[in-house]
Design a protein around this motif. Structure first.
Motif, PDB file in Angstrom:
ATOM      1  N   LEU A   1       0.862  -1.177   0.000  1.00 45.17           N
ATOM      2  CA  LEU A   1       0.000   0.000   0.000  1.00 45.17           C
ATOM      3  C   LEU A   1       0.899   1.228   0.000  1.00 45.17           C
ATOM      4  N   ARG A   2       0.750   2.086  -1.002  1.00 41.38           N
ATOM      5  CA  ARG A   2       1.501   3.341  -1.060  1.00 41.38           C
ATOM      6  C   ARG A   2       0.530   4.483  -0.792  1.00 41.38           C
ATOM      7  N   ILE A   3       0.899   5.325   0.155  1.00 35.55           N
ATOM      8  CA  ILE A   3       0.115   6.499   0.517  1.00 35.55           C
ATOM      9  C   ILE A   3       0.996   7.698   0.230  1.00 35.55           C
ATOM     10  N   GLY A   4       0.462   8.680  -0.472  1.00 36.32           N
ATOM     11  CA  GLY A   4       1.260   9.849  -0.780  1.00 36.32           C
ATOM     12  C   GLY A   4       0.445  11.117  -0.752  1.00 36.32           C
ATOM     13  N   ALA A   5       1.127  12.216  -0.516  1.00 35.91           N
ATOM     14  CA  ALA A   5       0.498  13.533  -0.554  1.00 35.91           C
ATOM     15  C   ALA A   5       1.326  14.415  -1.470  1.00 35.91           C
ATOM     16  N   TRP A   6       0.659  15.113  -2.364  1.00 35.50           N
ATOM     17  CA  TRP A   6       1.364  16.067  -3.202  1.00 35.50           C
ATOM     18  C   TRP A   6       0.932  17.465  -2.809  1.00 35.50           C
ATOM     19  N   ASP A   7       1.813  18.420  -3.050  1.00 36.95           N
ATOM     20  CA  ASP A   7       1.484  19.820  -2.813  1.00 36.95           C
ATOM     21  C   ASP A   7       2.202  20.681  -3.837  1.00 36.95           C
TER      22      ASP A   7
ATOM     23  N   ASP B   1       4.367  23.133  -3.351  1.00 34.51           N
ATOM     24  CA  ASP B   1       5.657  23.683  -2.938  1.00 34.51           C
ATOM     25  C   ASP B   1       6.779  22.758  -3.403  1.00 34.51           C
ATOM     26  N   PRO B   2       7.696  23.254  -4.243  1.00 31.44           N
ATOM     27  CA  PRO B   2       8.754  22.377  -4.742  1.00 31.44           C
ATOM     28  C   PRO B   2       9.878  22.110  -3.739  1.00 31.44           C
ATOM     29  N   GLN B   3       9.879  22.796  -2.614  1.00 33.24           N
ATOM     30  CA  GLN B   3      10.944  22.602  -1.628  1.00 33.24           C
ATOM     31  C   GLN B   3      10.859  21.211  -1.014  1.00 33.24           C
ATOM     32  N   PRO B   4      12.012  20.561  -0.834  1.00 28.01           N
ATOM     33  CA  PRO B   4      11.978  19.234  -0.209  1.00 28.01           C
ATOM     34  C   PRO B   4      11.443  19.306   1.213  1.00 28.01           C
TER      35      PRO B   4
ATOM     36  N   GLY C   1       9.719   8.336   1.051  1.00 33.73           N
ATOM     37  CA  GLY C   1      10.568   9.177   0.227  1.00 33.73           C
ATOM     38  C   GLY C   1       9.783  10.347  -0.337  1.00 33.73           C
ATOM     39  N   TRP C   2      10.427  11.080  -1.217  1.00 33.43           N
ATOM     40  CA  TRP C   2       9.757  12.205  -1.867  1.00 33.43           C
ATOM     41  C   TRP C   2      10.368  12.391  -3.235  1.00 33.43           C
ATOM     42  N   GLN C   3       9.631  13.068  -4.092  1.00 29.20           N
ATOM     43  CA  GLN C   3      10.149  13.381  -5.417  1.00 29.20           C
ATOM     44  C   GLN C   3       9.565  14.709  -5.873  1.00 29.20           C
ATOM     45  N   PRO C   4      10.353  15.480  -6.628  1.00 26.91           N
ATOM     46  CA  PRO C   4       9.826  16.737  -7.166  1.00 26.91           C
ATOM     47  C   PRO C   4       8.817  16.445  -8.275  1.00 26.91           C
ATOM     48  N   LEU C   5       7.885  17.358  -8.457  1.00 22.96           N
ATOM     49  CA  LEU C   5       6.879  17.237  -9.511  1.00 22.96           C
ATOM     50  C   LEU C   5       6.902  18.482 -10.382  1.00 22.96           C
ATOM     51  N   ALA C   6       6.648  18.304 -11.642  1.00 21.64           N
ATOM     52  CA  ALA C   6       6.475  19.424 -12.570  1.00 21.64           C
ATOM     53  C   ALA C   6       5.400  19.019 -13.565  1.00 21.64           C
ATOM     54  N   ARG C   7       4.359  19.822 -13.659  1.00 27.85           N
ATOM     55  CA  ARG C   7       3.268  19.530 -14.583  1.00 27.85           C
ATOM     56  C   ARG C   7       2.684  20.842 -15.087  1.00 27.85           C
ATOM     57  N   GLN C   8       2.605  20.988 -16.381  1.00 28.17           N
ATOM     58  CA  GLN C   8       2.003  22.149 -17.032  1.00 28.17           C
ATOM     59  C   GLN C   8       2.538  23.453 -16.449  1.00 28.17           C
TER      60      GLN C   8
ATOM     61  N   ARG D   1       5.132  23.583 -10.352  1.00 29.36           N
ATOM     62  CA  ARG D   1       6.083  22.734  -9.644  1.00 29.36           C
ATOM     63  C   ARG D   1       5.535  22.380  -8.278  1.00 29.36           C
ATOM     64  N   GLY D   2       6.000  21.288  -7.751  1.00 31.93           N
ATOM     65  CA  GLY D   2       5.567  20.843  -6.429  1.00 31.93           C
ATOM     66  C   GLY D   2       6.372  19.632  -6.015  1.00 31.93           C
ATOM     67  N   LYS D   3       5.808  18.859  -5.088  1.00 31.17           N
ATOM     68  CA  LYS D   3       6.481  17.637  -4.646  1.00 31.17           C
ATOM     69  C   LYS D   3       5.446  16.595  -4.249  1.00 31.17           C
ATOM     70  N   TYR D   4       5.926  15.364  -4.197  1.00 33.30           N
ATOM     71  CA  TYR D   4       5.101  14.233  -3.807  1.00 33.30           C
ATOM     72  C   TYR D   4       5.863  13.497  -2.713  1.00 33.30           C
ATOM     73  N   VAL D   5       5.288  13.424  -1.511  1.00 32.18           N
ATOM     74  CA  VAL D   5       5.885  12.728  -0.389  1.00 32.18           C
ATOM     75  C   VAL D   5       5.056  11.468  -0.168  1.00 32.18           C
ATOM     76  N   TRP D   6       5.728  10.326  -0.099  1.00 33.14           N
ATOM     77  CA  TRP D   6       5.024   9.055  -0.069  1.00 33.14           C
ATOM     78  C   TRP D   6       5.638   8.110   0.955  1.00 33.14           C
TER      79      TRP D   6
END
Length: 134
Positions: free
Chosen positions: A74-80, A82-85, A113-120, A123-128
């Motif tokens: 089971l993977r649970i993640g939150a994106w927001d 803010d691109p800051q780690p 973990g976390w990863q940066p996101l970029a879409r359209q 920018r933001g991040k996804y922490v999972w």
């Protein structure tokens, strides 16, 4: 739906602290409906920490993603937005009243973990984090 099929849910949430409760209750319903009630308590704690960080420390909308991968992850993640780690997890012995959310995630999840996101252009991040159903 049997546990041997993958599935994913996403919940888009406003920048509102009430979204933490909505996310937690939605997660409980998802896991209950998929027969994963044994994961609910820990999953709720993890989702609460991830979503509350996304809502408290950013100014934009956020989201909760729940993904099941057979045979039992089971993977649970939150994106927001803010691109800051995320801040590194603090130790539980620290005297601070807050800032221990990721330490709880690190202690209760099998991996995180976390990863940066970029879409359209945004920018933001996804922490999972992940939990094993085994």
């Amino acid at each position: 739906m049997p546990e041997n099929e993958s599935w994913e849910y996403s919940l888009y949430i406003p920048n509102d602290l009430r979204a933490v409760t909505v996310s937690r209750r939605t997660l409980r319903l998802i896991l209950t409906m998929h027969g994963l009630i044994r994961l609910v308590d820990v999953a709720e704690l993890l989702a609460t920490e991830l979503v509350s960080n996304a809502v408290r420390h950013t100014k934009g909308p956020a989201g909760l993603r729940v993904h099941w991968s057979p045979p039992g992850t089971l993977r649970i993640g939150a994106w927001d937005a803010d691109p800051q780690p995320p801040e590194p997890p603090r130790r539980f012995e620290d005297e601070a009243e807050d800032g221990r959310g990721l330490a709880l995630v690190r202690a209760c999840a099998d991996v995180w973990g976390w990863q940066p996101l970029a879409r359209q252009g945004s920018r933001g991040k996804y922490v999972w984090c992940e939990l094993s159903a085994a």
